[in-house]
Enzyme design. Structure first.
Site, mmCIF file in Angstrom:
data_model
loop_
_atom_site.group_PDB
_atom_site.id
_atom_site.type_symbol
_atom_site.label_atom_id
_atom_site.label_comp_id
_atom_site.label_asym_id
_atom_site.label_seq_id
_atom_site.Cartn_x
_atom_site.Cartn_y
_atom_site.Cartn_z
ATOM 1 C CD GLU A 137 -3.085 -1.108 2.084
ATOM 2 O OE1 GLU A 137 -2.972 -0.335 3.044
ATOM 3 O OE2 GLU A 137 -4.042 -1.887 1.931
ATOM 4 C CD GLU A 155 -4.085 -5.929 2.314
ATOM 5 O OE1 GLU A 155 -4.869 -5.038 2.732
ATOM 6 O OE2 GLU A 155 -2.906 -6.005 2.694
#
Length: 504
Positions: free
Chosen positions: A195, A315
């Site tokens: 991320e 995810e």
């Protein structure tokens, strides 16, 4: 994905399904997709024989936290955990870690060794425990993706480096992992950094913040240590003034693709979440959820649809507490392309998370670390895919030889009954001397019960007799192994009828 950091998120924020007849642990394992190391071809991921494969897996976090090891080992043996993932039809484990696990002073904690649990993990450091998990997952026919989740166990970072963990350490540790697992094709690749978000950019040319350039440096370093690995590259938060989820914005790929020294190694990765993580403008669009495919197309789906590269949703998750989140998950699963409809042409995914202790999403396991959230797991049934060829006997043992007997048994248990309805689970066990490729379970109720929904199997009901057959991902069962499916029914009070099982 982490709880407190997710709450601070700014506003606004693939390929491939295995053919339905295939499955791991069959008597003809050589024909099963997934052998050897993998590479890309257009929007597909291909095995060593050129057969398309699909990553359909789960995140099991903990190595990136202060425990320095996957969570839940304070309750269960790691082998039983991996066996359960296998039984539910997850074929890949994404293992987040922090660079702390490379320090000689790091010792895993919160592992229960009582009653023989985790006995072979005693005295091991974090990397040695990871070795054990990788080896056992490979035996079970699961693949592993290693995810550099954090620079240290203290928390996520926007960029791939911090003052305490410079880029040189990040790259050195990535190379060390690549070398550590060289020759072990259970580890199919590495997710370079979890991320990236503002001020990380894509294609801006500033070496201090351009994540695309950093991914090229790190990816080439990994490939210098093991040229057979896939390089998973997440997106950023903002591109061209348009923001999205952390790591979920791959809009820059079209103009600025990641270029590596070894061809056919890049898989792009996006993350996507629901309102239980943070609000986004698209959730309140009057056309929601019909607007979501267009949102996903813009941020990351186009990479797959334009045949640029494979896309892996590394995810995605939700508590499913709100109706909005339920609609979001149903829409996303449909967008990921069901196995039965699209065959070997689809998005890859690993659900967040196996762990129940993810504050924003919960997990596939409930808080007791044993029971399955069958509703949440049920949403994923249509996009699961078969296991891959195992490296050994794993969970239930290997397949039998030619001329042996295919047989199975089934056990039926009611997990909850509220009078007007009930939920039940059926466990199918291979009791024969050869691996089975398919199974069928039949039972007859003594009352007026009707199946209302079923997951991890399909069914027909005639009167009070129900016949359930395996889904695409769980028809193959090794000798001594087992798989499960569940269903809801109405009315309640039916008890557990006797069941019969036939195998082929």
């Amino acid at each position: 994905m982490y709880r407190s950091l997710r709450r601070a998120l700014c506003a606004v924020a693939a390929a491939l399904l295995i053919p339905l007849g295939a499955g791991a642990h069959t008597a003809h394992a050589a024909a099963v997709p997934g052998t050897g190391y993998w590479h890309t071809g257009g929007r597909q991921i291909l095995d060593a024989a050129g057969q398309p494969v699909r990553i359909a897996g789960i995140n099991w976090f903990g190595f990136e936290t202060g425990n320095h090891v996957v969570h839940g080992l304070w309750s269960r043996d790691y082998k039983s955990m991996i066996d359960q993932m296998k039984s539910l039809g997850y074929n890949t484990i994404r293992l987040p870690y922090s660079d702390d696990i490379f320090k000689s002073s790091t010792v895993p904690n919160s592992i229960d060794f009582s009653s023989g649990k985790n006995a072979d993990l005693q005295g091991l450091n974090s990397l040695q425990v990871m070795d054990k998990l990788v080896a056992y997952a490979g035996q079970d026919g699961l693949k592993v993706i290693l995810d550099r989740h954090r620079p240290d166990s203290g928390g996520q970072s926007a960029l791939w480096y911090t003052s305490a963990v410079p880029e040189s350490t990040w790259i050195a540790d990535l190379k060390a992992l690549a070398a550590r697992y060289k020759g072990q094709d259970t580890v199919i690749g590495i997710d370079l950094h979890n991320e990236p978000h503002d001020p990380a950019c894509w294609g801006c040319g500033d070496t201090a913040t351009d994540w695309r350039l950093a991914a090229e440096r790190a990816g080439n370093a990994v490939l210098s240590a093991n040229p057979d690995l896939l390089i998973f590259v997440e997106g950023v938060q903002t591109y061209g003034g348009v923001s999205g989820w952390w790591g979920g914005n791959l809009m820059g790929v079209a103009q600025y693709p990641v270029r590596l020294d070894v061809a056919n190694r890049v898989v792009y990765s996006a993350h996507d979440y629901a309102t239980s993580v943070a609000q986004q403008p698209w959730f309140s669009d009057p056309s929601f959820p019909a607007n979501m495919p267009g949102v996903w197309d813009k941020y990351w789906g186009y990479v797959f649809k334009q045949n640029i590269a494979p896309v892996w949703v590394g995810e995605f998750g939700t508590t499913l507490a709100s109706a909005v989140d339920q609609k979001w998950l149903a829409a996303l699963v449909s967008y990921l392309r069901p196995t039965s409809t699209y065959g070997a042409d689809s998005f890859h995914w690993t659900f967040w998370s196996w762990n129940p202790n993810s504050g924003d999403t919960g997990g596939i396991l409930k808080d007791d670390w044993v029971s399955v959230d069958s509703v949440k797991d049920g949403y994923l049934a249509s996009v699961k895919a078969p296991l891959f060829p195992g490296t050994g006997t794993g969970g239930g043992g290997g397949g039998g030889g030619g001329g042996s007997t295919a047989a199975c048994s089934a056990s039926y248990s009611v997990s909850s009954d509220w009078g007007s309805g009930f939920n039940a689970e059926v466990k199918v066990t291979n009791t024969g001397t050869s691996a089975i490729g398919s199974w069928k379970v039949t039972w007859t109720w003594g009352g007026s019960q009707q199946v209302t929904n079923m997951w991890n199997a399909s069914y027909t009901q005639t009167g009070s007799t129900v016949t359930a057959v395996n889904a695409a991902h769980n028809g193959s069962v090794p000798v001594g192994g087992s798989v499960s499916f569940g269903f809801g029914g109405a009315p309640g009070g039916g008890g557990a009828p006797s069941v019969s099982c036939t195998a082929a």
